[in-house]
Each structure stands twice: as structure tokens, then as C-alpha cells.
Scaffold this motif. Structure first.
Motif, PDB file in Angstrom:
ATOM      1  N   ARG A 113       0.860  -1.189   0.000  1.00  0.00           N
ATOM      2  CA  ARG A 113       0.000   0.000   0.000  1.00  0.00           C
ATOM      3  C   ARG A 113       0.893   1.234   0.000  1.00  0.00           C
ATOM      4  O   ARG A 113       1.930   1.252   0.657  1.00  0.00           O
ATOM      5  CB  ARG A 113      -0.925   0.027   1.227  1.00  0.00           C
ATOM      6  N   ARG A 114       0.471   2.259  -0.698  1.00  0.00           N
ATOM      7  CA  ARG A 114       1.287   3.472  -0.784  1.00  0.00           C
ATOM      8  C   ARG A 114       1.451   4.107   0.587  1.00  0.00           C
ATOM      9  O   ARG A 114       0.486   4.262   1.330  1.00  0.00           O
ATOM     10  CB  ARG A 114       0.632   4.465  -1.738  1.00  0.00           C
ATOM     11  N   SER A 155       8.290   5.303  -1.615  1.00  0.00           N
ATOM     12  CA  SER A 155       7.372   4.171  -1.448  1.00  0.00           C
ATOM     13  C   SER A 155       6.974   3.580  -2.796  1.00  0.00           C
ATOM     14  O   SER A 155       6.997   2.359  -2.993  1.00  0.00           O
ATOM     15  CB  SER A 155       6.122   4.616  -0.676  1.00  0.00           C
ATOM     16  N   ASP A 156       6.615   4.449  -3.765  1.00  0.00           N
ATOM     17  CA  ASP A 156       6.226   3.963  -5.091  1.00  0.00           C
ATOM     18  C   ASP A 156       7.400   3.297  -5.799  1.00  0.00           C
ATOM     19  O   ASP A 156       7.230   2.283  -6.481  1.00  0.00           O
ATOM     20  CB  ASP A 156       5.719   5.130  -5.949  1.00  0.00           C
ATOM     21  N   LEU A 157       8.578   3.877  -5.642  1.00  0.00           N
ATOM     22  CA  LEU A 157       9.764   3.300  -6.291  1.00  0.00           C
ATOM     23  C   LEU A 157      10.085   1.925  -5.728  1.00  0.00           C
ATOM     24  O   LEU A 157      10.486   1.017  -6.467  1.00  0.00           O
ATOM     25  CB  LEU A 157      10.965   4.239  -6.124  1.00  0.00           C
ATOM     26  N   ALA A 199      -0.500  -6.334  -9.911  1.00  0.00           N
ATOM     27  CA  ALA A 199       0.121  -5.307  -9.072  1.00  0.00           C
ATOM     28  C   ALA A 199       0.666  -4.163  -9.922  1.00  0.00           C
ATOM     29  O   ALA A 199       0.623  -2.993  -9.523  1.00  0.00           O
ATOM     30  CB  ALA A 199       1.233  -5.930  -8.230  1.00  0.00           C
ATOM     31  N   MET A 200       1.179  -4.486 -11.110  1.00  0.00           N
ATOM     32  CA  MET A 200       1.677  -3.444 -12.009  1.00  0.00           C
ATOM     33  C   MET A 200       0.544  -2.522 -12.451  1.00  0.00           C
ATOM     34  O   MET A 200       0.691  -1.292 -12.459  1.00  0.00           O
ATOM     35  CB  MET A 200       2.356  -4.095 -13.225  1.00  0.00           C
ATOM     36  N   GLU A 216      -2.492   2.628 -12.214  1.00  0.00           N
ATOM     37  CA  GLU A 216      -3.776   3.310 -12.083  1.00  0.00           C
ATOM     38  C   GLU A 216      -3.810   4.310 -10.928  1.00  0.00           C
ATOM     39  O   GLU A 216      -4.634   5.232 -10.916  1.00  0.00           O
ATOM     40  CB  GLU A 216      -4.886   2.270 -11.903  1.00  0.00           C
ATOM     41  N   MET A 217      -2.911   4.128  -9.967  1.00  0.00           N
ATOM     42  CA  MET A 217      -2.857   5.073  -8.840  1.00  0.00           C
ATOM     43  C   MET A 217      -2.502   6.478  -9.306  1.00  0.00           C
ATOM     44  O   MET A 217      -2.965   7.474  -8.759  1.00  0.00           O
ATOM     45  CB  MET A 217      -1.815   4.610  -7.814  1.00  0.00           C
ATOM     46  N   GLY A 218      -1.622   6.547 -10.306  1.00  0.00           N
ATOM     47  CA  GLY A 218      -1.199   7.848 -10.800  1.00  0.00           C
ATOM     48  C   GLY A 218      -0.293   8.569  -9.809  1.00  0.00           C
ATOM     49  O   GLY A 218       0.022   8.064  -8.730  1.00  0.00           O
TER      50      GLY A 218
END
Length: 486
Positions: free
Chosen positions: A134-135, A142-144, A163-164, A169-171
């Protein structure tokens, strides 16, 4: 420097200079041994054959080093397939697990033996982490972390497309994470998705440096982006970043962490592995002897023999069409006693006491004396929490370290908590974190064992991922005298 310790190498290349000799030596001689540094010391060696022609001795040394690196990584492996930051640790290190697994995959692809069970457990761990991720906005990378995890799963042949897609989609991904997600899609066999992500994607990375978490920095992220550009066959943009990375690698005055050096050299290797420019064709004259050299590789190294303080001239003539970048890289061990006290964003004090806590002068001790070396490390409070500090206490050969672990008496010294401690024959490395305004104290019990005059090296503490945080106390000559017989 000390006579006999000096070496020199002529480095000639047709790509912007990367200071390969010096930077690679830095990685291989780095004294600490966490999961990140263990991996960094061997990862770029997998790809050296894409940069230069290797001698038989170099091939053998790389074989030994990479094999030893794989063996060492086994000591970090946890039951669930994750890898701890230090050997024997209890919790997995997120970035370290992905980074070490990335190395293992590349080593296996190069023909090295990697236990299948090790890869199987690692894949299982990565899939579980990818699924439950989760972000976390409080972490810059965190995203990286997730994107890099997904990339290594794709590289292993087990992409997690679900997961990709969720991450995509989170952007609002940071720049480096977006590039890493793009290469994940490319490795998963979806180049169109990769191109769509990168169609208008910047290569600009904000200025930052992490003391932990992903051990990241602006330069490290630039190297990640460059490697993605090479994989996506955008060599024009990749070359622009190569020039930036070269400027850092070739500047001896620019400090780089192990993470930065490893990824920078790896990115350069990926570029040279697919980009073959004009061959090197040059003459070099050393000590009056002229030798012609040609190679299809982008870099050539020529050892220069050093004899005492005799002056040498090095001459290079370019017989090719393109520009050549030429460097002479020299190294030597400084004569003892030339260091000075220094500090930046950290304070340390060093004192020596007898076993009852009374201060003593270490410059002259009677043989057989037991005593304690005490170091106090203080965070002055100017900056935030310090992660991954390394305290190096190196002792003269006339003193012996009393390893209280073996005697079951560690509590006697009353040391503050630490993450890991590495006790060797002549030195103790202690690793810890430190909050702003706090002080931690570490003690080592010693015995003045051998009579004679010796040199006590500087005692130092530093942040492993930020060279602006350090402190050291200069060394001194010490003497151990035989006891007076009454």
C-alpha cells in the motif's frame, strides 16, 4: 604515501570518463558489510566485460568475488525468503531484498550458480509483498520500492501484472518510479504499455539523499532512469544522462555512496553493452617505451609501474577518428599521523579508562594492562534522525580486543543499543541510528599485550549514505612497555 603502496593506471576511453579503476576499487575495498554494500561490491563486476577487455587474472578475480558474494548473501536470507539488512537479522529489508535478488538473477543469467531454492523463496516473498503493498506517503520512495520489486519479478520471468496495473492506475508516481514501472512492462512483454508511460515522462529528478529506506539519491535515480532508457532503446536521452553520470564518476572530489557507484557503473555498462562506437586506437609511451593498442571495447586500462619517487612521463597519441578521454589514476596509502580531527553535523569524544572507569593515558601502558576505549557520539540536533551510522574503532597491533561475547560478559560494558556489531582482529565496527540531540556511548575492552611502539589510527564515525555527516579524532603513537619486575 607509504613506500610500496602506490599504484597508477592509464585509463583511455571513447565514452565520457568514468574513473573505473578508482570507483570499482572503492566498492571492493569498502569496509562495511550490510545487504546493500555486499551487493554493491559485486553487482557491477558482472558487467565489466561490456566495458573493457578483461585479463585472465581479472576474469578469475571477478569469478571469485561474485561467487563469494552469492555465498555471503545466504547469511542474510530469512525463512520467508526476504533478506535482512545485517547477517542474522530478524526482519527483511525491503530495498535490500529486491536489490540482492536483482543481483542474483543477473548472476544466474551470467552462468553463476545460484541455489534454486534461494530464488524460489525470494520470488515468493516478492510476490507476497507486491500483493500486500500500500502506498505510504510518508516515504518519498514508497512507489519506487514497489516499482523496483515489480521490475525484478518481471526480470525473473514471473511478472505480477495485477500489481503493475494497480500501481499504474494510482497515478501521481514520482519520476523514477514511473520509469521503473515502464521497464517492468517492457520486461513483462508489454512494450506498448511501457511506451505509453514514458511518452511525455521527464528525466528530471529532484535533489535528495536518503540515509536509509531505499538508500536513494538524485544520482542513483538518474542511473536507474538511464538503464531504463537503454532497455527501451532511447540511446539519445540515455547518452545525455551518461554525460551527467560521467561528470560525477570522473570527479574524485565528488563523494558517492556504494549504492550510487554500483548503479552508476551498472548503467554505464548497460549503455556500452549495446552501443558500440569506433574502436580505440592509440599509442601510449611510458618510461620511454611506446606500445600500440587497439580494442573494440569503449575503455582500456594500462598499468603504470611506479618505482619510488622517480618521475615518469605518460604520452598518449590518438590514432583513431573520434575523441579519446584520457586519465591517469593514482593511489597510495598516506603516511601515518597525517590525519587531523574533523567533524561535520556530528560530534565524538574518545577517552580511555581503566576497568573501574578512571581515565588513563593510552600513550604509554604497561604490558598486560586491561583497559577500556570509550567513544561518545552526539547528534547536535541540527538535522533530523540519523540512520545507518558506522563507528570504526581501529586499534594498534600491540593491543588486543577482549571479545566479551565469547566470555558472556557483554553487559559489563553497558553499551547503548546498536543495530549490528562486527568485531574483528584489530577493529570493531558498530552500526546504529541516532535521534536529534541524543548521545550514544560504545565501549571496547582491550589488553596491552605486546611490548613496543605502535600507531593508534584515527577513530571515526560516519553516516554510510551521506558524507556530510561525520566526525573523527586523529591517531597517535602509543607504547606498550614491559612491566617492572620488583
Amino acid at each position: 604515501g607509504i613506500s610500496g603502496t602506490n599504484t597508477a593506471t592509464l585509463e583511455v576511453s571513447n565514452i565520457p570518463p568514468i574513473n573505473l579503476t578508482s570507483r570499482l576499487r572503492y566498492l571492493m575495498q569498502y569496509p562495511y558489510g550490510c545487504i546493500e554494500q555486499t551487493t554493491s561490491s559485486v553487482f557491477p563486476q558482472l558487467f565489466l566485460d561490456q566495458v573493457k577487455v578483461l585479463t585472465e587474472n581479472e576474469k578469475a578475480a571477478i569469478q571469485r568475488n561474485v561467487t563469494a558474494g552469492i555465498e555471503q548473501l545466504k547469511t542474510f536470507l530469512l525463512r520467508d525468503g526476504g533478506m535482512a539488512y545485517w547477517p542474522g537479522g530478524e526482519n527483511a529489508d525491503g530495498w535490500g531484498t529486491t536489490y540482492a535478488g536483482h543481483f542474483l538473477l543477473e548472476a544466474e543469467a551470467k552462468g553463476y550458480f545460484v541455489p534454486a531454492d534461494m530464488i524460489r523463496k525470494w520470488k515468493s516473498f516478492q510476490k507476497n509483498k507486491a500483493g500486500e503493498w500500500r502506498r505510504e506517503d510518508k516515504y518519498y520512495n514508497s512507489d519506487l520500492m514497489q516499482a523496483y520489486r515489480l521490475y525484478t519479478l518481471a526480470l525473473s520471468g514471473s511478472p505480477d501484472l495485477g500489481a503493475m496495473n494497480r500501481l499504474r492506475e494510482m497515478g501521481n508516481l514520482n519520476t523514477t518510479a514511473a520509469w521503473m514501472l515502464a521497464i517492468s512492462y517492457a520486461k513483462a512483454g508489454q512494450p506498448e504499455a511501457a511506451k505509453k508511460i514514458t511518452s511525455n515522462l521527464s528525466v528530471v529528478v529532484g535533489d535528495y539523499r536518503e540515509l536509509g529506506y531505499s538508500y536513494g539519491s538524485t544520482l542513483r535515480d538518474k542511473a536507474l532512469i538511464m538503464e531504463t532508457l537503454v532497455a527501451l532503446n532511447d540511446r539519445t536521452k540515455a547518452f545525455e544522462i551518461l554525460k551527467e553520470i560521467s561528470a560525477r564518476l570522473s570527479n574524485n572530489g565528488y563523494w558517492m555512496s556504494t549504492q550510487e557507484v554500483a548503479f552508476a557503473l551498472k548503467a554505464v555498462s548497460s549503455f556500452t553493452g549495446v552501443e558500440r562506437s569506433n574502436e580505440l586506437n592509440f599509442d601510449h609511451t611510458i618510461d620511454g617505451k611506446t606500445v600500440s593498442a587497439t580494442t573494440a571495447m569503449p575503455l582500456a586500462q594500462v598499468p603504470i609501474k611506479i618505482e619510488g619517487v622517480k618521475k615518469e612521463n605518460v604520452k598518449v597519441v590518438n590514432n583513431g577518428k573520434g575523441a579519446l578521454f584520457v586519465r591517469v589514476i593514482m593511489q597510495g596509502t598516506p603516511a601515518r599521523g597525517q590525519e587531523e580531527d574533523a567533524q561535520s553535523n556530528m560530534n565524538i569524544t574518545v577517552k580511555y579508562t581503566d576497568t573501574k572507569g578512571k581515565s588513563i593515558d593510552p600513550s604509554r601502558l604497561e604490558q598486560g594492562t586491561e583497559f577500556i576505549a570509550e567513544v561518545n557520539v552526539t547528534h547536535p540536533g541540527v538535522r533530523s534522525w540519523y540512520q545507518n551510522l558506522a563507528l570504526a574503532q581501529v586499534f594498534p597491533s600491540g593491543w588486543e580486543i577482549n571479545n566479551l561475547r565469547l566470555e558472556g560478559a557483554e553487559e559489563y560494558l553497558k553499551n547503548d543499543p546498536f543495530s549490528y556489531q562486527d568485531i574483528r582482529d584489530d577493529r570493531v565496527y558498530t552500526y546504529f541510528d541516532l535521534y536529534a540531540g541524543k548521545t550514544k556511548t560504545y565501549r571496547v575492552m582491550l589488553t596491552a599485550s605486546y611490548a613496543g611502539t605502535f600507531y593508534l589510527p584515527a577513530q571515526s564515525c560516519e553516516a554510510m549514505y551521506d558524507n556530510s555527516i561525520y566526525a573523527r579524532k586523529k591517531g597517535q603513537v602509543v607504547e606498550v612497555v614491559k612491566p617492572v619486575i620488583q
